[in-house]
Scaffold this active site. Structure first.
Site, mmCIF file in Angstrom:
data_model
loop_
_atom_site.group_PDB
_atom_site.id
_atom_site.type_symbol
_atom_site.label_atom_id
_atom_site.label_comp_id
_atom_site.label_asym_id
_atom_site.label_seq_id
_atom_site.Cartn_x
_atom_site.Cartn_y
_atom_site.Cartn_z
ATOM 1 C CB ILE A 1 -0.968 -0.009 1.207
ATOM 2 C CG1 ILE A 1 -2.053 1.063 1.032
ATOM 3 C CG2 ILE A 1 -0.225 0.166 2.532
ATOM 4 C CD1 ILE A 1 -3.210 0.912 2.004
ATOM 5 C CB CYS A 2 1.884 3.708 -2.057
ATOM 6 S SG CYS A 2 0.829 3.722 -3.530
ATOM 7 C CB ALA A 3 0.218 8.325 -0.903
ATOM 8 C CG MET B 1 -2.443 4.857 3.006
ATOM 9 S SD MET B 1 -3.253 3.662 4.132
ATOM 10 C CE MET B 1 -3.683 4.719 5.527
#
Length: 376
Positions: free
Chosen positions: A72-74, A101
Site C-alpha cells: 500500500i502507498c498513498a 491510503m
C-alpha cells in the site's frame, strides 16, 4: 505471473473478519507513523518507496512466503511498482491496494445495527480509514442520514438499494475533522438538511434548525429522531435518541474517550458545557441506551461484527472520561496535553459553513490522516 489488485472493499472485509495479512506500507516513515491501516490480525512492515526503487533486496528476507502480502502507498501507483518487483523476485500472492491510503480513507463499510419499531432498520457506516461513523434510519420507504461523510453517493445508492428515499439529512454538530455530506445529500435528493442553530451562525446556506426536544418521524411507523441539546465539543452539539433505544452522541461521547472542546478555539469556554452534558444530562438517560458515536479512535472499539456501539451504563462504569469526580481535574484533562488538532480543521470548518468550496481533490487532501476528535 503478475501481482493482483486488492480493493479497499476487500481490505475492509479482511479488517472486519480479522483475516491475516502482511501489509507492506511504502509511504514515508512519518506518514506511516501518523496514520495506517489498523488491524490486530495484520503484520506491518514500513519501507519507503524510494528505498526500493533499485529493487526489493533490502526487504526480501522480511517478506513471508506462506501468506498473502499486500503493498500500500498513498495513491496506488508506487505500490504497483513494488508489487511487480516482489513478483519478479519470486514471491507469490502479492497484491497492490487499489487507490492506496486515499481510497482507504474514503471507504465506508455498512453494518446493520438492528431493527427498529415496525419495519425499520438502523445502519452504521464505518469509515475504517478515518474513524468516522455515519448512520441511516430506514422505515417504510423513507430514510434519514445522520453525520454523513462527503461521499454522498454512497448513502444515496444504499438507500435506493433498500427501496428508500432520503427525506432528512442531519448533523449532530458542525464537524471539524471531515467534510459533511449532509448538504450535498439534501441537494441531490431534495431532503431537508438539519443543523443545530448554535453551530450555524456563520453558515452561508439555508438549513432547518434542529433543537432540544424536536422530533423527526421517519416513515409511517413510530421511529422518532429526538434531539437532545448536548454542548461541549461544539456549542451547538446535539445528540439524537432513536426509537428510545439508541443514543447518537456525535462527538460528545465515544466508546473509549470523550469529545475535545478545543477545535473552535473555545476549550476554556466550553469545558463546563462538556462536563454538564456528560455528568448531568447523560446521567439522566437510561443506562440501557446504546451509544452510537460519530467517531472512533482505536481499533479496540470495533466489535466482532465491525460495529462501534456500547450501552451507556457500561460507559459510565468503564470509560475513563466519565470517572473524573473533581471538576478541576476534569478541566485539566480536557484542556491540557491534548492530541494534535485534525489536519486542516479550520479549513474543514469553513467548508462545512459554506465559506469555502474546495474541489474534490482538495477535499481529499484536507481529510488525509486520522480523526482527532477525542480527548485521548
Amino acid at each position: 505471473m503478475s501481482f493482483k489488485e486488492l480493493t479497499v472493499d476487500q481490505l475492509a472485509k479482511k479488517v472486519v473478519n480479522q483475516d491475516n495479512l502482511f501489509l507492506l506500507d511504502v509511504r514515508n516513515e512519518d506518514a506511516f507513523e501518523d496514520w495506517k491501516v489498523e488491524s490486530d490480525s495484520f503484520e506491518h512492515l514500513n519501507k519507503p518507496y524510494f528505498d526500493l526503487m533499485d529493487g526489493v533486496e533490502p526487504i526480501q528476507d522480511q517478506i513471508p512466503e506462506d501468506q498473502d502480502v499486500a503493498v500500500i502507498c498513498a495513491k496506488g501507483g508506487s505500490s504497483q511498482f513494488v508489487a511487480e518487483q516482489l513478483v519478479d523476485a519470486g514471491f507469490d500472492n502479492i497484491y497492490s491496494v487499489t487507490g492506496g491510503m486515499k481510497a482507504w480513507s474514503e471507504h465506508l463499510e455498512p453494518v446493520k445495527i438492528g431493527d427498529l419499531e415496525g419495519n425499520g432498520e438502523l445502519y452504521q457506516f464505518v469509515r475504517l480509514g478515518k474513524g468516522c461513523l455515519s448512520y441511516m434510519v430506514i422505515s417504510d420507504g423513507e430514510a434519514a442520514v445522520i453525520d454523513a461523510t462527503r461521499m454522498a453517493d454512497t448513502f444515496i445508492n444504499f438507500a435506493e438499494e433498500k427501496g428508500a428515499k432520503i427525506k432528512y439529512a442531519l448533523d449532530t454538530h458542525l464537524h471539524a475533522d471531515h467534510i459533511s455530506g449532509g448538504r450535498t445529500i439534501a441537494e441531490k435528493t431534495g431532503a431537508t438538511y438539519y443543523l443545530p442553530p448554535k453551530d450555524a451562525e456563520e453558515v452561508q446556506f439555508d438549513y432547518e434548525p434542529i433543537e432540544d426536544g424536536n422530533e423527526i418521524q421517519v416513515g409511517s411507523s413510530k421511529i422518532d429522531v429526538q434531539a437532545l441539546y448536548s454542548p461541549g465539543h461544539t456549542i451547538g452539539s446535539t445528540s439524537f435518541i432513536v426509537d428510545e433505544k439508541y443514543l447518537m452522541s456525535g462527538d460528545i461521547l465515544f466508546v473509549q474517550s470523550i469529545g475535545r472542546p478545543d477545535l473552535a478555539g473555545k476549550a476554556e469556554d466550553w469545558v463546563g458545557d462538556l462536563r454538564t452534558t456528560l455528568y448531568e444530562r447523560y446521567k439522566e438517560l437510561s443506562d440501557e441506551l446504546i451509544v452510537l458515536p460519530a467517531h472512533f479512535s482505536f481499533k479496540e472499539e470495533l466489535n466482532d461484527d465491525g460495529s462501534v456501539q456500547e450501552k451507556l451504563g457500561v460507559l459510565f462504569d468503564e470509560n475513563d472520561g466519565l470517572q473524573v469526580e473533581d471538576e478541576n481535574e476534569f478541566r485539566k484533562m480536557v484542556t491540557e496535553n491534548l492530541p494534535p488538532q485534525p489536519n486542516s480543521h479550520e479549513k474543514i470548518r469553513f467548508t462545512n459553513m459554506g465559506k469555502e468550496t474546495p474541489d474534490e481533490e482538495e477535499q481529499r487532501e484536507m481529510e488525509i490522516g486520522p480523526n482527532r476528535c477525542a480527548v485521548r
